[in-house]
Write a protein that holds these residues in place. Structure first.
Motif, PDB file in Angstrom:
ATOM      1  N   UNK A 136       0.818  -1.218   0.000  1.00 20.75           N
ATOM      2  CA  UNK A 136       0.000   0.000   0.000  1.00 20.75           C
ATOM      3  C   UNK A 136       0.849   1.265   0.000  1.00 20.75           C
ATOM      4  N   UNK A 137       0.362   2.248  -0.747  1.00 25.00           N
ATOM      5  CA  UNK A 137       1.091   3.507  -0.883  1.00 25.00           C
ATOM      6  C   UNK A 137       0.093   4.636  -1.102  1.00 25.00           C
ATOM      7  N   UNK A 138       0.405   5.808  -0.558  1.00 26.14           N
ATOM      8  CA  UNK A 138      -0.381   7.030  -0.793  1.00 26.14           C
ATOM      9  C   UNK A 138       0.586   8.156  -1.097  1.00 26.14           C
ATOM     10  N   UNK A 139       0.381   8.852  -2.192  1.00 27.85           N
ATOM     11  CA  UNK A 139       1.223   9.981  -2.600  1.00 27.85           C
ATOM     12  C   UNK A 139       2.711   9.626  -2.550  1.00 27.85           C
ATOM     13  N   UNK A 140       3.067   8.442  -3.040  1.00 22.73           N
ATOM     14  CA  UNK A 140       4.469   8.033  -3.105  1.00 22.73           C
ATOM     15  C   UNK A 140       5.059   7.542  -1.802  1.00 22.73           C
ATOM     16  N   UNK A 141       4.253   7.471  -0.737  1.00 14.25           N
ATOM     17  CA  UNK A 141       4.760   7.012   0.565  1.00 14.25           C
ATOM     18  C   UNK A 141       4.181   5.648   0.889  1.00 14.25           C
ATOM     19  N   UNK A 142       5.072   4.703   1.203  1.00 16.91           N
ATOM     20  CA  UNK A 142       4.652   3.363   1.600  1.00 16.91           C
ATOM     21  C   UNK A 142       3.972   3.436   2.965  1.00 16.91           C
ATOM     22  N   UNK A 143       2.845   2.730   3.082  1.00 20.50           N
ATOM     23  CA  UNK A 143       2.082   2.718   4.325  1.00 20.50           C
ATOM     24  C   UNK A 143       2.428   1.495   5.166  1.00 20.50           C
ATOM     25  N   UNK A 144       2.300   1.626   6.455  1.00 20.25           N
ATOM     26  CA  UNK A 144       2.541   0.516   7.376  1.00 20.25           C
ATOM     27  C   UNK A 144       1.220  -0.245   7.553  1.00 20.25           C
ATOM     28  N   UNK A 145       0.805  -0.912   6.503  1.00 21.40           N
ATOM     29  CA  UNK A 145      -0.426  -1.704   6.463  1.00 21.40           C
ATOM     30  C   UNK A 145      -0.129  -3.002   5.724  1.00 21.40           C
ATOM     31  N   UNK A 146      -1.001  -3.995   5.860  1.00 18.06           N
ATOM     32  CA  UNK A 146      -0.772  -5.262   5.140  1.00 18.06           C
ATOM     33  C   UNK A 146      -0.794  -5.058   3.618  1.00 18.06           C
TER      34      UNK A 146
END
Length: 178
Positions: A136-146
Motif C-alpha cells: 500500500x502507498x499514498x502519494x508516493x509514501x509506503x504505508x505501514x499496512x498489510x
C-alpha cells in the motif's frame, strides 16, 4: 516469427490457469482508461494512450520534474473478482527499458493504491506479479499496512515515476490473472 509468437501466446492461455482481465484490440475504446498525470499537483508531465496499428495500447509521453511534478499514469475502473487460487497478475507488454509500476485498488475511491514496480527490457515479455506482494502507498509514501489481501479489484493502473525527466513508451497487449 509472428506465427511462433501467436502460438506461444495461445499456448500460455491453454496450458495455464490464466484468465484474461483486459485485452487491447483494434476495437478497444481507449477512453475506458483515464489519464492521470502530475497536473493534479501542479506538474506539467504529458501522456496519452492510443491504439497502435496492431491494436496494442500505447501509453507514452514525457515526465517532467517541473513544478514538483514527476509522474504519468493511466487508470481503468473495472471490478474483478479474485477467485481462490489466483495469485498473480500477468502483463504482456513491450517497454522501453524503463521502470514502471502496476497498481491495484480494492476500492475506486480509496486513498491508497497497492503497488508493484517492474522493469521492462525493450522486448515483448510476460511479467508475472505476485498479488500478495503489492504494497500500500499514498502519494508516493509506503504505508505501514498489510499488502493487498482483498477479494476483488476495482481499479488497475500503470504509472511511471522514476524521479527524472524522460520520455517513455509502454506497449500493452493484455493483462491476466493466474
Amino acid at each position: 516469427m509472428k506465427f511462433i509468437l501467436l502460438f506461444m501466446t495461445l499456448s500460455l492461455f491453454v496450458q495455464t490457469n490464466l484468465n484474461e482481465i483486459y485485452k487491447f484490440t483494434t476495437l478497444t475504446k481507449v477512453n475506458e482508461w483515464r489519464i492521470v498525470n502530475d497536473g493534479v499537483m501542479g506538474g506539467i508531465s504529458k501522456s496519452s494512450l492510443i491504439l497502435n496499428n496492431l491494436g496494442n495500447g500505447q501509453f507514452m509521453g514525457h515526465v517532467s520534474l517541473a513544478n514538483n511534478g514527476g509522474f504519468a499514469s493511466i487508470q481503468l475502473n473495472k471490478t474483478i473478482k479474485l477467485a481462490d487460487g489466483k495469485k498473480f497478475i500477468l502483463l504482456r507488454i513491450k517497454g522501453d527499458g524503463k521502470a514502471y509500476e502496476f497498481r491495484l485498488k480494492s476500492q475506486i475511491y480509496g486513498q491508497e493504491s497497492y503497488v508493484y514496480p517492474f522493469m521492462t527490457t525493450g522486448e515483448w515479455e510476460i511479467i508475472k506479479l505476485p498479488i500478495s506482494e503489492f504494497y500500500p502507498q499514498v502519494f508516493g509514501r509506503k504505508l505501514n499496512r498489510p499488502n493487498f489481501n482483498f477479494k476483488s479489484i476495482e481499479q488497475l493502473s500503470f504509472l511511471i515515476a522514476n524521479k527524472q525527466e524522460e520520455d517513455f513508451r509502454l506497449l500493452i497487449d493484455w493483462i491476466g490473472l493466474e
